[in-house]
Design a protein around this motif. Structure first.
Motif, PDB file in Angstrom:
ATOM      1  N   VAL A  28       0.746  -1.106   0.256  1.00 29.44           N
ATOM      2  CA  VAL A  28       0.063   0.050  -0.068  1.00 29.44           C
ATOM      3  C   VAL A  28       0.918   1.050  -0.371  1.00 29.44           C
ATOM      4  N   THR A  29       2.067   1.174   1.015  1.00 29.50           N
ATOM      5  CA  THR A  29       2.834   2.423   0.955  1.00 29.50           C
ATOM      6  C   THR A  29       3.953   1.696   0.879  1.00 29.50           C
ATOM      7  N   VAL A 147      -5.900  -0.597  10.327  1.00 28.26           N
ATOM      8  CA  VAL A 147      -4.269  -0.459   9.895  1.00 28.26           C
ATOM      9  C   VAL A 147      -4.737   0.632  11.793  1.00 28.26           C
ATOM     10  N   LYS A 197      -2.908  11.531   9.289  1.00 26.17           N
ATOM     11  CA  LYS A 197      -3.803  10.503   9.555  1.00 26.17           C
ATOM     12  C   LYS A 197      -4.657  10.991   8.737  1.00 26.17           C
ATOM     13  N   THR A 198      -4.849  11.786   7.234  1.00 25.55           N
ATOM     14  CA  THR A 198      -5.606  11.692   6.283  1.00 25.55           C
ATOM     15  C   THR A 198      -5.164  10.967   4.810  1.00 25.55           C
ATOM     16  N   ILE A 199      -4.009  10.876   4.686  1.00 19.94           N
ATOM     17  CA  ILE A 199      -2.966   9.847   4.272  1.00 19.94           C
ATOM     18  C   ILE A 199      -2.778   8.414   4.291  1.00 19.94           C
ATOM     19  N   THR A 200      -2.337   7.596   3.700  1.00 25.53           N
ATOM     20  CA  THR A 200      -2.119   6.226   3.936  1.00 25.53           C
ATOM     21  C   THR A 200      -0.732   6.214   4.285  1.00 25.53           C
ATOM     22  N   SER A 244      -5.888  17.219   1.092  1.00 25.05           N
ATOM     23  CA  SER A 244      -4.626  15.685   1.460  1.00 25.05           C
ATOM     24  C   SER A 244      -4.310  15.688   0.344  1.00 25.05           C
ATOM     25  N   GLN A 248       0.232  15.515   1.423  1.00 29.56           N
ATOM     26  CA  GLN A 248       0.826  14.822   1.287  1.00 29.56           C
ATOM     27  C   GLN A 248       2.212  15.062   0.435  1.00 29.56           C
TER      28      GLN A 248
END
Lengths: 274, 274, 274
Positions: A28-29, A147, A197-200, A244, A248
Motif C-alpha cells: 500500500v505504502t 490498521v 491521519k488523512t494520508i495512508t 490531503s 502529502q
C-alpha cells in the motif's frame, strides 16, 4: 553527547552518508516509504524473497520490516530478513502493522520475537498486541481495528516498556503525542499535524525513515530524530496544503528540506524527557 | 529519416496511437511507471501471472519487464512474458534492476538471455552485471549496491556494447550523462536534473516510457526519445519545484506536456552522436 | 428519502463514522485507492491472504475486491473474501478490472458469481465480459483491451441490467457518461474531466470510494454518491492543474474537501434518472 547534538548529527550524517536501507514492507505504502527514505538522505531497496535476505542485508546499513500486507512467501522471508540483520549485526526496525489480525500475521510476529529489533514502531494497539503475542504480558490484547489504533498511547506504555525490556532496544509509539522509550528513559513528543491521519502510510514511512537514521546513529537517537522530523514536517506541510493530496506532496518536500538546526529549534518546544 | 525527425514523430505518434504496453514490474514504482506511461500518451496494463503472458502480449504494442521486486511466481512468469514478446514479434524493454542481487534475480536474468530484448535500460552497474551473467564478458562483475550504481556510465560502455552485439538491439545506460547505443552507433545525452535521484522510480519509469515509444517506433529512436524526455522534463520540473515531493508532481506534469518541437530544441544542446 | 437527501447524508456520515473498508486490490493503484478512501472519510486496510478474509471482513463496514493484478494466492483469497462479506452480511463492491484477460482472472470471476456483490463497478467492456463469464448472456463477449474499454457505456446497458437482475444489487458503468442502475432504475451522470483518463486508478479508486459509502448507506446511494463525487472532483481539479501529475494531487484535494451541499448543487446539473 546531548540528545540534541546527536539528533543534529543524525540529520546531517544521513544526508552525507546516504545509508542504504533494505526494506520488507507492504504494497500500500511502499512507494511513500521509499520516497520519504530518499527525502531524508537515505537510499531505498525493497525485497520479498527469502534468498535476498542475506545479500540485501549485507549491503544495507539498516533493515526495515513492515507486515502491513502479507503473502505466503512472507512466512519464510521476514523471519530470515530479521535473522540476517541480527546475524550481520545491523540495526533493524519492526513495524507491526495490524498486529493481531490473521493467523499468518500473528505467526510471523511470533517468529520475529527471537530476532530482537533495535526499534519497534507502531500505534498503541499494535504495541499492545505485539507485547501480548510475545507473551510479555498476559492481560491486555489491545484493540486493533484494521490498521488504526483504538487504544491511547498512554494505555500502551506498560506494553512498550515490556517490549523494550525484552529487546533491549527502543519502542516508538505513534499517536497524537508520540512516546519514544527504552528500558531506562521515556520521551514524549507533542505537536504535529492531524492531517497525517488523512494520508495512508504516515506510520509506515516513519518506520522507514527511522531505519534510515538507524543506519547512521543509535536506535534511540534514530527514533527521536524520525519522530521529531514527522511532527515538524507535518506542521509545516499543513500550513502550505489545500487538502490531503497536496499535504502529502508538501510533507515529502519538507522532509527533503529538513535541517538539524530547524529540527532542534522545533524540538525544544515539543520534546519532553522524564 | 534523421534522428530528430524520428523523435518528433515518436512523440506525436504515442499521443495519437495511445499504444498499450504490458508491463511486468516492481511494487515500489509500479504506480509511477503507469502514470508516466500515460503521461506520454501510452496506456498501461500490469500483470504477474504466467497465464497472462500470451493474452497481455497479444493486445500490447510493446512489453516492459522490470525485475526490481521479485516473488516466486516471477521465476515462471517473466521468462514466459519475454518469450511471448519474441514469439509475437513485439518489442520488449528489459530493466535489470539490482542485477546480481540474489539467486532468484540472477536465475531470471539468465533465463531471459535467449529472449533477446529490443532495449536494455539500466544503470552502469546493472548493465555490467547483466553482461557478466550472460557470460558476454568474464572480467567485470559490476558493483551493484542495492538499486544504485557504483560504476560510471563510461565504465559500462564495453558491457553495453557486448549486450548490444548479443541482442542486436539497443542498450541505454542511465547516469549523469546517458549513453544510448546499438551495435553501430553511440549517443550521449547530457543535461537533466540531479533531483531525479531524489525520487524513487526515475529509472524504472524511464524504462516504461521507452516501452511506450517502442510501441510506435524503432528501439533506437524509442530509447533516445525516452531518455531525452527525462532529461528535459527533469530540468523543467526542477525549476518549478520546492522539494522532492513537488518535483515528482512537476516531472509528471512536464511529461504530460511534452511536445516534439520542445524536445528537439532541447536535444540540439544535449545530444551528441559519435 | 429523496436521492439528493440520501447522497447528502452519505457524504456526511462517511466523514462522521469513518467506516473501515477491507480491500483486496491491485498493486498498481493500491495507494491511490487508500488515499481516496481516506479523503472521503473512510479508513483503509488492504489484505491478500485467505486467512485474513474473516478477520478483516469482521471489523470492516464494507469490502472492496479489485482483480486488476493477480497472484496465485488470489485464486483462494478473493472468493473467500467475497464469501466472508456475504456470510457476515456486509456490502461488497466488485471491480472486475480487465475481465476476460487470462485464465486466472476468468476463473476468479466465475468463482465470485455466487457471492452476489452489492455493487459491480467497471468500464463498459468489463461489465459486458463479466455478464458473459457469468453466462447471463451468450452473445457479446465485450472487447477488453487491457484495462481500457473499447465498448461504449450504452453498449453495456443490456449486460449491466442482466448483472443487476442476477445480483439484486447495483451496477455502475464508468465512462464519459456514467450509468448507475439496479433492477428497477437507471441513472446517467454526465460531466467530469477527461483528465481522469490521464492518471492510473481513476476507476479502481472510484470502486474503493463507493465501498466507503456502501459502509454508511444503501448500495444505490453509495454508487451514485461516489460517481457524482468523481465527476465533481475531476472537474474542479482540472481547473487548478497544469498536467496529469498536479491533476491527481488536486483531485485528491477536492475529494478531501467534498461536501454534500456542493455535490448536490453539482448533481442537479448532471444527474438524470429515467
Amino acid at each position: 553527547m546531548s540528545h540534541f547534538a546527536a539528533i543534529t548529527k543524525a540529520v546531517a550524517d544521513a544526508r552525507a552518508a546516504n545509508p542504504l536501507v533494505g526494506s520488507w514492507t507492504n504494497f500500500v505504502t511502499i512507494n511513500l516509504v521509499a520516497n520519504t527514505q530518499l527525502a531524508v538522505g537515505g537510499r531505498a531497496a525493497m525485497c520479498f524473497m527469502p534468498d535476498e535476505a542475506i545479500p540485501l542485508t549485507s549491503i544495507s546499513k539498516a533493515t526495515y520490516i513492515n507486515i502491513g500486507t502479507l503473502e505466503p512467501v512472507a512466512l519464510e522471508a521476514l523471519p530470515q530478513a530479521a535473522e540476517a540483520a541480527v546475524h550481520l549485526q545491523k540495526p533493524w526496525v519492526f513495524d507491526p502493522v495490524a498486529a493481531g489480525l490473521g493467523d499468518t500475521r500473528n505467526a510471523i510476529i511470533k517468529a520475529l520475537k527471537k530476532s530482537k529489533p533495535s526499534v519497534i514502531r507502531g500505534n498503541a494497539s499494535e504495541i499492545i498486541a505485539v507485547s501480548h503475542l510475545w507473551e510479555l504480558q498476559s492481560a491486555n490484547k489491545g484493540n486493533v481495528d484494521g490498521v488504526d489504533a483504538t487504544d491511547s498511547v498512554e494505555d500502551a506504555l506498560f506494553s512498550a516498556r515490556e517490549l523494550a525490556k525484552w529487546t533491549g532496544g527502543v519502542v516508538a509509539v505513534s499517536g497524537e503525542t508520540d512516546v519514544v522509550l527504552d528500558a531506562r528513559q521515556t520521551f514524549r513528543i507533542s505537536g504535529g499535524s492531524a492531517m497525517l491521519k488523512t494520508i495512508t502510510g504516515a506510520g509506515c514511512s516513519l518506520g522507514g525513515v527511522i531505519a534510515v537514521y538507524a543506519g547512521v546513529t543509535d536506535p534511540l537517537t534514530a527514533a527521536l530524530t524520525g519522530s521529531l522530523a514527522y511532527k515538524w514536517a507535518s506542521e509545516e506541510a499543513e500550513s502550505s496544503s489545500t487538502g490531503s493530496g497536496s499535504f502529502q506532496v508538501a510533507f515529502i518536500d519538507r522532509l527533503s528540506l529538513l535541517s538539524g538546526d530547524a529540527l532542534i529549534a522545533y524540538a525544544r518546544g515539543v520534546l519532553k524527557a522524564n
